[in-house]
Design an enzyme around this catalytic site. Sequence first.
Site, PDB file in Angstrom:
ATOM      1  N   ASP A   9       0.995  -1.219   0.026  1.00  0.00           N
ATOM      2  CA  ASP A   9      -0.129  -0.220   0.019  1.00  0.00           C
ATOM      3  C   ASP A   9       0.986   1.286   0.067  1.00  0.00           C
ATOM      4  O   ASP A   9       2.034   1.161   0.503  1.00  0.00           O
ATOM      5  CB  ASP A   9      -0.962   0.059   1.156  1.00  0.00           C
ATOM      6  CG  ASP A   9      -1.699   1.221   1.509  1.00  0.00           C
ATOM      7  OD1 ASP A   9      -2.454   1.583   0.583  1.00  0.00           O
ATOM      8  OD2 ASP A   9      -1.489   1.796   2.514  1.00  0.00           O
ATOM      9  N   ASN A 116      -5.023   3.266  -3.637  1.00  0.00           N
ATOM     10  CA  ASN A 116      -6.379   4.072  -4.300  1.00  0.00           C
ATOM     11  C   ASN A 116      -5.705   5.456  -5.032  1.00  0.00           C
ATOM     12  O   ASN A 116      -6.483   5.934  -5.554  1.00  0.00           O
ATOM     13  CB  ASN A 116      -6.866   4.480  -3.046  1.00  0.00           C
ATOM     14  CG  ASN A 116      -7.866   3.581  -2.506  1.00  0.00           C
ATOM     15  OD1 ASN A 116      -8.182   2.519  -3.135  1.00  0.00           O
ATOM     16  ND2 ASN A 116      -8.249   3.510  -1.197  1.00  0.00           N
TER      17      ASN A 116
END
Lengths: 219, 219
Positions: A9, A116
Amino acid sequence: MEVGAVVFDAYGTLFDIDALAPQCESLWPGKGKAFVDLWRAKQLQYSWLRSLMASYVDFDVITAEAMVGACKVLDLPCDVSHIRSFLKIIRTLQAFPEVPALLKALGGRKRVILSNGSPAMLEATVGNNGLSGEIDLILSADTVQVYKPDPRVYQLVVDKLAIEKERIAFVSSNGWDACGAKRFGFWVSWVNRMRSPLDELGVVPDQILSSLAELPGYL
Amino acid sequence: MEVGAVVFDAYGTLFDIDALAPQCESLWPGKGKAFVDLWRAKQLQYSWLRSLMASYVDFDVITAEAMVGACKVLDLPCDVSHIRSFLKIIRTLQAFPEVPALLKALGGRKRVILSNGSPAMLEATVGNNGLSGEIDLILSADTVQVYKPDPRVYQLVVDKLAIEKERIAFVSSNGWDACGAKRFGFWVSWVNRMRSPLDELGVVPDQILSSLAELPGYL
């Protein structure tokens, strides 16, 4: 299990969100930390809500909308110049100090970012930290137009690398992301720098570390 | 537009979540409000995350998991007896004072509840408030095994009542729920008792009220 790829991430995991607070002091003197805390909470909330509402917009837009939402609550000014400045600051987000050595140590394996963030945001942040040579692949939720922890985002890694999900080590500092990845089927390491309690989402990560520096010893 | 049905969210809209705080004082003296605030934030978060992760559990379980999560953060005890007591307290949640008269005033129309709550929770809470005769239909996200603001939840009303969505007045105190319902296509009234800023989710409700008592004058 032989690990076929290590997937990170980005925000909060490789790059230090708390480091934004001092930079935001120039925009809102005395309120940098209050802003960053509420902005981040809203950024996550909006990404989940827009995913559920099926009304995707890219992460720069989510970031700006969360700025506006946070500033309204905190009664801080937020015009186009604030938004432009903050989106620039985000692109220079600093990597945690252990990151360059970690990525080098993992050099024999595929090193991937799954975030994201929009592709442009991620490329800029990786580049600004001088890490372009140490990341083999950047994958963005933008490709599937929905945000983590929707399983379609994690599936991007499997589709792109053609490695079984059990052989993919997924590393995140965000507890909800670690749980989403575990639920999807990755082998998951949660980097819990703040020693926070894990949220109760029906799954637990395979491993809990207190810093990314511990990771190579376990792979 | 002729309104064919009035659909209410339950928690925070018809029933007063803040009224839980004094009751929670018996479980955690001096910490009732801190508990309720964090528990509610986690209850929403977990409902969104589990919806995205496709790992639905019913709202009693979400409620209990959010209790455990909140108590860990606040360092409060949370054993089976706390959970049992709290799930009982939830079922006796009080309606806002204006609710009985409002529902009577709307008597000529279909009065519906659409909530994330499980059918058992909702039946109990409506019954304990003596409102069973004033609600024509209770619909629960449990039927579609996903939570608001996923459009499948709002679609339940359309399927059940066979009324076009533009003729359905949806009423919620939760800004994110009002936005989700507007995005779906209902005519939406946001009851903003606290005069909070609206979250930035790309849509705005049709109407903003400061109390449910204002509603009949607008329909």
